[in-house]
Write an enzyme that holds these catalytic residues in place. Structure first.
Site, PDB file in Angstrom:
ATOM      1  N   ASP A  13     -14.068  10.293   2.040  1.00 25.34           N
ATOM      2  CA  ASP A  13     -13.660  10.006   3.418  1.00 25.34           C
ATOM      3  C   ASP A  13     -12.302  10.627   3.729  1.00 25.34           C
ATOM      4  O   ASP A  13     -11.632  10.223   4.660  1.00 25.34           O
ATOM      5  CB  ASP A  13     -13.631   8.495   3.654  1.00 25.34           C
ATOM      6  CG  ASP A  13     -12.652   7.790   2.722  1.00 25.34           C
ATOM      7  OD1 ASP A  13     -11.953   8.485   1.938  1.00 25.34           O
ATOM      8  OD2 ASP A  13     -12.590   6.553   2.756  1.00 25.34           O
ATOM      9  N   HIS A  60      16.033  15.702   2.505  1.00 26.45           N
ATOM     10  CA  HIS A  60      16.862  14.977   3.468  1.00 26.45           C
ATOM     11  C   HIS A  60      16.059  14.651   4.712  1.00 26.45           C
ATOM     12  O   HIS A  60      15.078  15.335   5.063  1.00 26.45           O
ATOM     13  CB  HIS A  60      18.126  15.772   3.824  1.00 26.45           C
ATOM     14  CG  HIS A  60      17.872  17.050   4.561  1.00 26.45           C
ATOM     15  ND1 HIS A  60      17.676  17.107   5.912  1.00 26.45           N
ATOM     16  CD2 HIS A  60      17.782  18.340   4.126  1.00 26.45           C
ATOM     17  CE1 HIS A  60      17.488  18.360   6.296  1.00 26.45           C
ATOM     18  NE2 HIS A  60      17.534  19.140   5.227  1.00 26.45           N
ATOM     19  N   GLU A  87     -18.909   7.064  -4.459  1.00 26.82           N
ATOM     20  CA  GLU A  87     -18.581   6.454  -3.150  1.00 26.82           C
ATOM     21  C   GLU A  87     -18.468   4.942  -3.278  1.00 26.82           C
ATOM     22  O   GLU A  87     -19.278   4.268  -3.897  1.00 26.82           O
ATOM     23  CB  GLU A  87     -19.586   6.832  -2.056  1.00 26.82           C
ATOM     24  CG  GLU A  87     -19.145   6.405  -0.648  1.00 26.82           C
ATOM     25  CD  GLU A  87     -17.720   6.849  -0.281  1.00 26.82           C
ATOM     26  OE1 GLU A  87     -16.764   6.195  -0.750  1.00 26.82           O
ATOM     27  OE2 GLU A  87     -17.561   7.840   0.443  1.00 26.82           O
TER      28      GLU A  87
HETATM   29  O1  AHR Z   1     -15.304   5.883  -4.016  1.00 29.45           O
HETATM   30  C1  AHR Z   1     -13.942   5.934  -3.929  1.00 29.45           C
HETATM   31  C2  AHR Z   1     -13.483   6.356  -2.559  1.00 29.45           C
HETATM   32  O2  AHR Z   1     -13.817   5.366  -1.628  1.00 29.45           O
HETATM   33  C3  AHR Z   1     -14.139   7.555  -1.965  1.00 29.45           C
HETATM   34  O3  AHR Z   1     -13.684   8.781  -2.485  1.00 29.45           O
HETATM   35  C4  AHR Z   1     -13.783   7.401  -0.535  1.00 29.45           C
HETATM   36  O4  AHR Z   1     -14.701   8.037   0.324  1.00 29.45           O
HETATM   37  C5  AHR Z   1     -13.756   5.909  -0.327  1.00 29.45           C
HETATM   38  O5  AHR Z   1     -12.563   5.500   0.265  1.00 29.45           O
END
Ligand code: AHR
Length: 512
Positions: free
Chosen positions: A311, A430, A232
């Protein structure tokens, strides 16, 4: 059986497992061999998730691998194994999807936890994800035809309500078999542990294997793609973020084993290997990041993601064949044995297809036949689609831009679609009657807009390509720009003059 009901069976199933007499699960006496999850389990780090569209991951598994849903009537069916512990019954998919198209709507968890994956809901980034086309990644496993999962962007799967997956600072391990034939630098082609609310809830809230060329922290050595840990807010190759391993210039094999393990408090390790031969390379084994804070200890939440970021960032592309997650930290010996098991499968590509044909898998180029333009080929340029003069002396870029991989028609498998040679996952489609190169988003409209039905050249030369959803319109060049055009009509590019020549193309060997 719904995911809820499958999970509700768990306590009994676990008891049965402990007693060696499985209820509602395959009988161990049927074991046809050893799968990765038998290896993890025997080592005391059992699988709590086991996903594959190609094979059983337990020697005794005899249940469904995935569900397909077909476009024609919305009906679904489960695709299982040819025999307990064996390979996917791809012929059942071919038969069910014959004459229409299918998507993979559920990826079943083969572990007793029943952590099944379904198309991911909207998140902090990106809306609802699409399921992958069911026949986009034909490969062989043990000589059998099977299908992998091919993600082309805006595609991904998730389970936010899992059982047995590590939370907080609990240890876990995982592996996936992916491929360096289809990747990009979009965020984030992940498999593993993520947030349960589809949002970025902070450092250390994810623990997933990433594969691709998104270099989040410098340095990244070579050109990748690299196996990294998505913890994360960062794709980590080490505790300092960037690579500490100059030998790790990426893994460019057609089939790649990738592993990640994380003890949740102060250690993680990343490995990769050629899934067709040899052993694993340890790319990093050491401390968890301590700066910035949040990763040591971890704050795992226990959802499972596939093909997307925590996310729901969903701009990545990638291939997935199989993967599993464990309870507990697997030993190096266990990871080596799992990789050896993967190698023993004998993954391979589909039979080679001759270049310069319209058979799915062929790389080809399309040359104009109008007298003005017989040295010009269809190529993309800044996502528009035009014709350019291409010859043996042209640049590699021009040759790549002018080469296309034939795919079974995304909306009708008796027709064809054209995937960009140098932008995997992008297709010719297209939009407002003009042609563009765009990432396949899985929608029904995109599939139709990207499907063309070949017929004899309307001028008597070569081949013409009728639009599936506008069948009186054909791929045409007009002032060197590509359209779908009718023979006379309201648009300038529908002009009847030279229409037959402009819609007739010679299929040649691919320029690259
Ligand atoms: O850590 C990389 C990315 O960062 C994660 O997968 C995402 O949750 C965030 O945008």
């Amino acid at each position: 059986m719904t995911g809820f009901l499958r999970k509700a069976m768990l306590p009994g199933a676990v008891l049965a497992l402990a007693a060696g007499a499985l209820i509602g699960l395959p009988a161990t006496s049927q074991a046809a061999g050893t799968g990765p999850c038998d290896i993890y389990g025997a080592a005391g780090t059992p699988c709590v998730a086991a996903h594959s569209t190609t094979r059983a991951l337990y020697g005794a598994y005899n249940g469904p691998l995935y569900q397909v849903r077909r476009a024609s009537d919305g009906a679904t069916t489960n695709i299982g194994v040819l025999a307990a512990g064996g390979f996917a019954n791809a012929a059942a998919q071919d038969s069910f999807c014959n004459g229409t198209t299918c998507v993979m709507s559920v990826i079943y968890d083969q572990s007793p936890r029943h952590n099944d994956l379904t198309p991911a809901p909207p998140g902090g980034v990106g809306g609802q994800d699409n399921p992958v086309p069911a026949d986009a990644l034909p490969v062989t496993a043990g000589g059998q035809n099977v299908y992998g999962l091919s993600f082309s962007g805006v595609m991904g799967y998730r389970d936010n309500s899992t059982s047995g997956i590590a939370t907080g600072s609990q240890p876990e391990g995982m592996y996936m078999v992916t491929s360096a034939t289809h990747f990009n630098s979009g965020c984030c082609f992940d498999y593993g542990n993520a947030e349960t609310n589809n949002l970025d809830t902070g450092n250390g809230h994810m623990d997933a294997i990433y594969f691709g060329t998104l270099c989040w922290f410098s340095p990244c050595n070579g050109s990748g793609p690299w196996v990294m840990a998505d913890l994360e807010n960062g794709l980590f190759q080490s505790n300092t973020g960037g690579s500490q391993n100059t030998a790790n210039t990426g893994s460019r094999n057609a089939f790649v084993t990738a592993t990640l393990k994380n003890n949740g408090t102060n250690f993680f390790a990343l490995k990769d290997g050629n899934a067709q031969s040899g052993g694993l390379n340890t790319r990093y084994s050491g401390a968890l990041p301590t700066s910035p804070s949040g990763y040591s200890p971890m704050h795992k939440e226990g959802a499972i993601i596939l093909g997307i970021g925590g996310d729901n960032s969903n701009s990545a592309i990638g291939n997935f064949f199989e993967g599993a997650m464990t309870s507990g930290l697997p030993s190096d010996a266990t990871e080596n044995a799992v990789h050896a098991n993967v190698v023993s499968v004998g993954y391979g590509g589909p039979s080679p297809v001759a270049s310069g044909t319209l058979n799915p898998g062929s790389t080809m180029s399309l040359r104009a036949t109008t007298a003005c333009c017989t040295t010009r080929y269809i190529r993309h340029q800044n996502n528009s689609v035009v014709t350019s003069v291409i010859s043996s002396g042209s640049s590699t870029l021009d040759k790549n831009d002018g080469s296309w991989i034939v795919r079974r028609g995304l909306a009708d498998n008796s027709c064809v679609s054209f995937e960009s040679r140098n932008f995997p996952g992008d297709f010719l489609r297209h939009q407002n009657f003009q042609l563009f190169k765009q990432p396949m988003d899985g929608s029904a409209l995109f599939r139709q807009d990207a499907t063309f039905c070949p017929q004899a050249g309307r001028s008597g030369t070569g081949t013409s390509f009728a639009s599936l959803n506008f069948p009186t319109r054909f791929i045409r060049h007009f002032n060197n720009t590509l359209y779908i055009a009718s023979n006379g009509g309201v648009h300038t590019w529908d002009a009847a003059s030279l229409w037959g020549d402009d819609v007739s193309w010679v299929v040649t060997s691919g320029w690259s």
